[in-house]
Enzyme design. Structure first.
Site, mmCIF file in Angstrom:
data_model
loop_
_atom_site.group_PDB
_atom_site.id
_atom_site.type_symbol
_atom_site.label_atom_id
_atom_site.label_comp_id
_atom_site.label_asym_id
_atom_site.label_seq_id
_atom_site.Cartn_x
_atom_site.Cartn_y
_atom_site.Cartn_z
ATOM 1 N N LYS A 167 34.976 46.611 29.649
ATOM 2 C CA LYS A 167 33.572 46.216 29.753
ATOM 3 C C LYS A 167 33.057 45.712 28.408
ATOM 4 O O LYS A 167 33.389 46.270 27.356
ATOM 5 C CB LYS A 167 32.752 47.418 30.242
ATOM 6 C CG LYS A 167 31.292 47.121 30.576
ATOM 7 C CD LYS A 167 30.630 48.361 31.141
ATOM 8 C CE LYS A 167 29.154 48.144 31.436
ATOM 9 N NZ LYS A 167 28.509 49.360 31.995
ATOM 10 N N SER A 190 26.178 48.985 36.209
ATOM 11 C CA SER A 190 26.264 47.840 35.319
ATOM 12 C C SER A 190 27.707 47.366 35.076
ATOM 13 O O SER A 190 27.917 46.301 34.515
ATOM 14 C CB SER A 190 25.614 48.180 33.982
ATOM 15 O OG SER A 190 26.278 49.258 33.337
ATOM 16 N N SER A 205 26.559 53.713 36.934
ATOM 17 C CA SER A 205 27.022 52.384 36.522
ATOM 18 C C SER A 205 28.524 52.179 36.625
ATOM 19 O O SER A 205 28.999 51.053 36.506
ATOM 20 C CB SER A 205 26.579 52.095 35.079
ATOM 21 O OG SER A 205 25.192 51.900 35.027
#
Length: 484
Positions: free
Chosen positions: A58, A136, A160
């Protein structure tokens, strides 16, 4: 090993090319590692289970060789690797690139789109392209779902990791806060933040957790068993609590069918099922506003500390970032503002009694008098429920992606307490995945992995995305038009 590593890289790059042809606007990878083949040629050591495996990370996690931007044009390169990246490199993992995300991990404005960043655009769901991939950690989950990689790293403050994993039909594990070092990761709240695995299989989640963990402790403080061992175990002798159907939604037909199948395979594995459990104090926790107070208080100081350690030119404070967005609205504020950041400027100090009382209270409500109470009253090892249902329609300009799942209250309890959460696929409907959420107390990842492994083996699914344009016409209007 080098030959195997190169073959893995070839498979990943070929899969990425194939996906780009089927879904040219997937927007799951925000930057690519142009040197991955050269790195594969040098592989000659490492952790046997991961050497030469390909991963995506990420884009809020520092990597010295790739930009770390959190999706924003305000950030670019860092001069360091995050602690967990150092561990991955030592294990011989090869990084394909950085995954797109909800910009600033969905912490800039209350009306902000899931899976959208200024640098990366809007990540699509590989199953049905007009649906959200969640957030996210959207890009991480979408790339695993699309078959580009089997391993990814996401981060979570509140849902997330597990939300995008559930929406993309893959395995997601948010560990206990404190199990994985947050060094070199863009923060929101040190009380609630953690990185964790997003993978195709439960076993890979356990193997990856072994590599990136800084502590192997369990509920009783034991450290002997690896997470890989637990992810190959069964739920035999365990007691699994099924959360009340009040936490589910009537908008998605047929959830009972999936739950019944899960109950059957868990029972067949030798575990006992306790039905219709409730988590106490969720209303009090949700209405208190204390979770937001804690996040707002912790964000500014934590962000300044993180920015100071990047070792490269750039912003050094929340105020610097607010100024950057104001000066570049065409880049950063086309779809939403920065109201959450502005609220942080007025938040109580982390030295104040108000903040310290709020931290103690949310941990108490979410943990001791929340999830722990539910587990204790039922003598259960873990709790399960299909908390996310189906992903909704994505509309970045309409601001449709701003909500937490309509059944997320038990997840909020886990977030505020710093407890682990996991999701495992249990089926699909109308071309969209359905996931089962597993919750436990602190340091209970081994139990959760064993339950998830039993579900995975018993259902024996092979969910593959169809890259559909939209859901089929036979889907009810509640699914076709579902957007929030």
């Amino acid at each position: 090993m080098t030959a195997e590593a190169l073959a893995n890289v070839d498979r990943a790059t070929e899969a990425l090319q194939s996906v780009s042809e089927r879904a040219p606007n997937l927007r799951a990878l925000i930057s690519s590692n142009e040197n991955i083949r050269e790195e594969a040629e040098r592989v000659d050591r490492g952790y046997a289970s991961l050497t030469g495996r390909v991963i995506v990370i990420k884009d809020n996690i520092d990597t010295i060789d790739l930009p770390t931007t959190c999706g924003s044009f305000a950030l670019d390169r860092t001069a360091r690797d995050a602690d967990l990246v150092v561990r991955l490199r030592r294990a011989g993992v090869l990084t394909l690139g950085k995954a797109n995300l909800s910009e600033w991990s969905h912490f800039r404005a209350p009306r902000a789109p899931r899976g959208w960043s200024a640098r990366g655009g809007l990540t699509q769901n590989p199953f049905v392209l007009d649906r959200t991939a969640g957030g996210s950690s959207s890009g991480s989950a979408a790339l695993v779902a699309a078959g580009v990689v089997d391993l990814a790293i996401g981060t979570e403050t509140d849902a997330s990791i597990v939300e995008p994993a559930a929406f993309c039909g893959v395995v997601g594990l948010k560990p206990t806060v404190g199990r994985i070092s947050q060094d070199g990761i863009v923060p929101i709240s040190h009380t609630m933040d953690t990185a964790g695995p997003i993978t195709r299989t439960v076993r890979d989640a356990g193997i990856l957790l072994d590599v990136i963990s800084t502590t192997m402790r369990g509920e009783q403080g034991e450290t002997a068993a690896t997470f890989a061992t637990s992810s190959a175990a069964s739920a035999r002798g365990m007691r699994v609590g099924l959360l009340s159907r009040d936490y589910w939604t009537e908008r998605v037909p047929g959830l009972d069918e999936f739950v019944d199948a899960v109950i059957e395979v868990i029972g067949a594995s030798g575990a006992d099922i306790v039905d219709e459990l409730a988590v106490p104090n969720l209303d009090i926790l949700g209405q208190s506003g204390l979770q937001g107070l804690v996040q707002n208080s912790e964000f500014g100081p934590a962000l300044a500390g993180y920015l100071a350690g990047r070792g490269t030119p750039g912003p050094r404070s929340l105020e610097d970032l607010i100024r950057f967005n104001n000066e570049h609205p065409e880049l950063e504020m086309a779809h939403f503002g920065q109201e959450a950041w502005l609220a942080c400027l007025d938040a109580p100090s982390t030295e104040s009694a108000e903040y310290k009382d709020a931290v103690a209270r949310i941990i108490e409500l979410g943990g001791v008098h929340g999830l722990d109470a539910a587990l204790r009253d039922a003598a259960a090892d873990v709790l399960i429920a299909p908390l996310f249902g189906l992903p909704w329609k994505a509309d970045v300009d309409g601001g449709m992606l701003c909500r937490v799942s309509w059944a997320a209250d038990p997840l909020t309890a886990a977030s505020t307490a710093g407890y682990p959460v996991m999701t495992v696929p249990i089926g699909s409907r109308y071309g969209l995945p359905v996931g089962m959420t597993i919750l436990g107390t602190a340091w209970s990842e081994r139990k959760m992995l064993a339950v998830a492994a039993s579900i995975e083996r018993g259902l024996d699914l092979d969910l593959r995305p169809g890259f559909l344009t939209t859901v089929p016409e036979e889907a009810p209007a509640s699914v076709r038009d579902y957007s929030e």
